[in-house]
Write a protein that holds these residues in place. Sequence first.
Motif, mmCIF file in Angstrom:
data_model
loop_
_atom_site.group_PDB
_atom_site.id
_atom_site.type_symbol
_atom_site.label_atom_id
_atom_site.label_comp_id
_atom_site.label_asym_id
_atom_site.label_seq_id
_atom_site.Cartn_x
_atom_site.Cartn_y
_atom_site.Cartn_z
ATOM 1 N N LYS A 1 -5.636 6.785 -16.117
ATOM 2 C CA LYS A 1 -4.200 7.087 -16.149
ATOM 3 C C LYS A 1 -3.365 5.810 -16.113
ATOM 4 C CE LYS A 1 -4.598 11.553 -16.101
ATOM 5 N NZ LYS A 1 -4.540 12.180 -17.414
ATOM 6 N N PHE A 2 -3.915 4.751 -15.490
ATOM 7 C CA PHE A 2 -3.163 3.502 -15.386
ATOM 8 C C PHE A 2 -4.108 2.329 -15.168
ATOM 9 C CE2 PHE A 2 -3.714 5.038 -11.102
ATOM 10 C CZ PHE A 2 -3.893 3.901 -10.322
ATOM 11 N N LEU A 3 -3.578 1.133 -15.379
ATOM 12 C CA LEU A 3 -4.277 -0.114 -15.068
ATOM 13 C C LEU A 3 -3.703 -0.653 -13.771
ATOM 14 C CD1 LEU A 3 -5.968 -2.760 -15.823
ATOM 15 C CD2 LEU A 3 -3.845 -3.566 -16.870
ATOM 16 N N LEU A 4 -4.575 -0.992 -12.825
ATOM 17 C CA LEU A 4 -4.140 -1.699 -11.616
ATOM 18 C C LEU A 4 -4.623 -3.134 -11.760
ATOM 19 C CD1 LEU A 4 -2.932 -1.725 -8.724
ATOM 20 C CD2 LEU A 4 -5.219 -1.172 -7.882
ATOM 21 N N ALA A 5 -3.703 -4.091 -11.648
ATOM 22 C CA ALA A 5 -4.073 -5.489 -11.868
ATOM 23 C C ALA A 5 -3.152 -6.431 -11.112
ATOM 24 C CB ALA A 5 -4.008 -5.813 -13.363
ATOM 25 N N SER A 6 -3.632 -7.661 -10.963
ATOM 26 C CA SER A 6 -2.747 -8.734 -10.530
ATOM 27 C C SER A 6 -2.283 -9.399 -11.833
ATOM 28 C CB SER A 6 -3.505 -9.710 -9.623
ATOM 29 O OG SER A 6 -4.541 -10.347 -10.342
ATOM 30 N N CYS A 7 -1.782 -10.607 -11.766
ATOM 31 C CA CYS A 7 -1.396 -11.312 -12.990
ATOM 32 C C CYS A 7 -1.511 -12.803 -12.727
ATOM 33 C CB CYS A 7 0.028 -10.942 -13.404
ATOM 34 S SG CYS A 7 1.287 -11.441 -12.221
ATOM 35 N N GLU B 1 4.479 9.985 -7.254
ATOM 36 C CA GLU B 1 5.521 10.206 -8.265
ATOM 37 C C GLU B 1 4.921 10.641 -9.606
ATOM 38 O OE1 GLU B 1 8.337 7.286 -10.887
ATOM 39 O OE2 GLU B 1 8.227 6.835 -8.743
ATOM 40 N N ASN B 2 3.752 10.076 -9.954
ATOM 41 C CA ASN B 2 3.134 10.347 -11.258
ATOM 42 C C ASN B 2 1.972 11.341 -11.193
ATOM 43 O OD1 ASN B 2 4.483 8.304 -13.202
ATOM 44 N ND2 ASN B 2 4.019 7.108 -11.371
ATOM 45 N N ASP B 3 1.679 11.849 -9.983
ATOM 46 C CA ASP B 3 0.571 12.782 -9.794
ATOM 47 C C ASP B 3 -0.753 12.175 -10.276
ATOM 48 O OD1 ASP B 3 -0.604 15.105 -8.912
ATOM 49 O OD2 ASP B 3 -0.249 16.217 -10.770
ATOM 50 N N TRP B 4 -1.033 10.942 -9.791
ATOM 51 C CA TRP B 4 -2.241 10.224 -10.186
ATOM 52 C C TRP B 4 -3.337 10.264 -9.121
ATOM 53 C CZ3 TRP B 4 0.707 5.278 -12.129
ATOM 54 C CH2 TRP B 4 1.238 5.545 -13.405
ATOM 55 N N ASN C 1 4.715 1.431 -19.470
ATOM 56 C CA ASN C 1 5.447 1.908 -18.299
ATOM 57 C C ASN C 1 4.919 1.076 -17.140
ATOM 58 O OD1 ASN C 1 6.861 3.501 -16.434
ATOM 59 N ND2 ASN C 1 5.120 4.884 -16.197
ATOM 60 N N LEU C 2 5.662 0.054 -16.756
ATOM 61 C CA LEU C 2 5.121 -0.931 -15.824
ATOM 62 C C LEU C 2 5.841 -0.946 -14.481
ATOM 63 C CD1 LEU C 2 3.637 -4.278 -16.759
ATOM 64 C CD2 LEU C 2 5.215 -4.249 -14.844
ATOM 65 N N LYS D 1 0.836 -1.218 0.000
ATOM 66 C CA LYS D 1 0.000 0.000 0.000
ATOM 67 C C LYS D 1 0.865 1.260 0.000
ATOM 68 C CE LYS D 1 -4.035 -2.030 2.206
ATOM 69 N NZ LYS D 1 -4.957 -2.004 3.346
ATOM 70 N N GLU D 2 1.928 1.228 0.781
ATOM 71 C CA GLU D 2 2.837 2.379 0.873
ATOM 72 C C GLU D 2 3.520 2.644 -0.474
ATOM 73 O OE1 GLU D 2 6.915 3.116 3.246
ATOM 74 O OE2 GLU D 2 5.304 2.263 4.486
ATOM 75 N N GLN D 3 4.010 1.572 -1.111
ATOM 76 C CA GLN D 3 4.684 1.729 -2.406
ATOM 77 C C GLN D 3 3.693 2.175 -3.487
ATOM 78 O OE1 GLN D 3 7.706 1.945 -2.768
ATOM 79 N NE2 GLN D 3 8.842 0.517 -1.503
ATOM 80 N N PHE D 4 2.453 1.693 -3.394
ATOM 81 C CA PHE D 4 1.423 2.108 -4.348
ATOM 82 C C PHE D 4 1.178 3.618 -4.230
ATOM 83 C CE2 PHE D 4 -3.236 2.508 -5.396
ATOM 84 C CZ PHE D 4 -3.082 2.375 -6.771
ATOM 85 N N GLU D 5 1.108 4.096 -2.993
ATOM 86 C CA GLU D 5 0.926 5.539 -2.762
ATOM 87 C C GLU D 5 2.119 6.335 -3.301
ATOM 88 O OE1 GLU D 5 -0.028 6.282 1.349
ATOM 89 O OE2 GLU D 5 -1.805 4.990 1.241
#
Length: 200
Positions: free
Chosen positions: A101-107, A68-71, A191-192, A59-63
């Motif tokens: 602005k981005f896709l949030l996903a698992s894989c 960083e990208n102003d999302w 940009n992953l 969660k911290e890294q996601f924030e």
Amino acid sequence: MSLFRKFFGSGEESSEEESHSEFNSSAFNLSLPVDEKFTFNFKKNGGKFLYCENLNEVKEQFENILEENDWFETEALCFEPKLFSMLDENNLKYDKPTDPKFLLASCENLIAEEGSVLFSSNQIKQNKPNELPANIVIIATTSQILESKSDGLRTIKKKYEKDYPTNITTIKYFEKVKEEDFLHYGSSAKNLYLLLLEDL
């Protein structure tokens, strides 16, 4: 050969060393454990790798990525209800986004031999890679790292005995190629970011 010459090379030996460098890096790659091989190839493909020991770090890294990208307070694309809470916590809209602005996903899996991410319709529905946003944030676990694509396909077959997913595809290139390269033809660079959670 002196230690410094090994590291920095000398004019005479540099061409010989260059001719062996490709061979040496592939031989080096073969001897790596599967997780290190994935990390090496993923970074070589231009992916951004963030290791997390627990869910709080995820969660911290996601924030940090959002900052960083102003999302913050923008739209995101996400097809997995289990990830909606992360978007809710950061005021991100994901219900029928018009300009995500981005896709949030698992894989499904992470493929070590090519440093790629294996998806199915469970994460991206029927979208082709070029139809997805240019920015992707993936949440995966260390147990999802497999050696090859065929290992990934076997795992999918075993995991989904009845509801077999469709649209199984990999994304491998994570930065724009400076020159047109026939190996990249038809692929769309993304940009992953990979948030990799330790679960072993």
